[in-house]
Design a protein around this motif. Structure first.
Motif: not given
Length: 219
Positions: A200-204, A52-53, A207, A49, A196-197, A193
């Motif tokens: 994704l909250q952290h990344l977006f 990805i970031g 973003r 992750f 990962g959820l 998983t």
């Protein structure tokens, strides 16, 4: 002092701490597979992750030696031993594994992880070892403001979902005596998983702060 502290915890301690945490968890539970799980989950999460970031979404950049593009060669080991340590401190294996106790562990682990991660990243931004994307033309903010603007909820969720995943693994592997590789792989996939959820909250969340009218820049 800040840079010396970050060099210590980011470059000197991660690999020795990984071995120490394996030994501590094995000593506490007597189960090598579970001890491997608490570290493998953090290692895989720490590579996937943040990769990805940094290298796909370009939200962060880490400065220093031993890098793969914008993050470190040993990046997974920046997460694994410290997350395993937080879980070790908040989870007493001799307590009844009731729903209430599991909630307490998850809440506490999330809180401690949030505090430690915010502290680490704030010092990282202050020293230039971490660059976090900002909105072009935005007013310059302090490192604390930069990190807490997106990190508080995200870091808490990462710590909480990691501890929840480890609790499920503990129930299955240690208490349920399901010490086989198929169970290990299934639990690891489930843990990644769940985490990962949170990631994704952290990344977006980050973003969304950056990609508005213009393209992000490093700040």
């Amino acid at each position: 002092m800040k840079r010396a502290y970050l060099i210590l915890i980011d470059f000197v301690l991660p690999l020795p701490m990984t071995a120490v945490m394996y030994w501590l968890w094995y000593r506490r539970t007597g189960d090598g597979l579970f001890s491997l799980y608490v570290l493998a989950l953090g290692v895989l999460f720490g590579y996937i992750f943040p990769g990805i970031g940094t290298n796909i979404l370009h939200l962060w950049k880490f400065n220093g030696p031993f890098r793969i593009k914008n993050y470190f060669l040993h990046h997974g080991f920046l997460y694994a031993p410290y997350m395993a340590l937080v879980f070790y401190l908040v989870f007493a294996t001799d307590m009844p594994l009731t729903a209430e106790n599991m909630v307490r562990v998850v809440l506490c682990a999330g809180f401690v992880q949030c505090v430690l991660s915010c502290h680490h990243d704030t010092w990282g931004v202050a020293t230039g070892m971490i660059e976090i994307a900002t909105v072009p033309g935005a007013v310059k903010r302090s490192p604390v403001e930069v990190v807490t603007s997106f990190g508080v909820i995200g870091f808490w969720l990462v710590g909480a979902t990691y501890s929840a995943s480890c609790l499920m693994a503990y129930r299955a592997i240690v208490l349920g005596a399901r010490s086989d590789w198929a169970t290990f792989a299934l639990l690891l996939a489930g843990g990644l998983t769940l985490m990962g959820l949170a990631a994704l909250q952290h990344l977006f969340a980050q973003r969304a702060l950056v990609f508005g009218p213009g393209r992000a820049r490093k700040g």
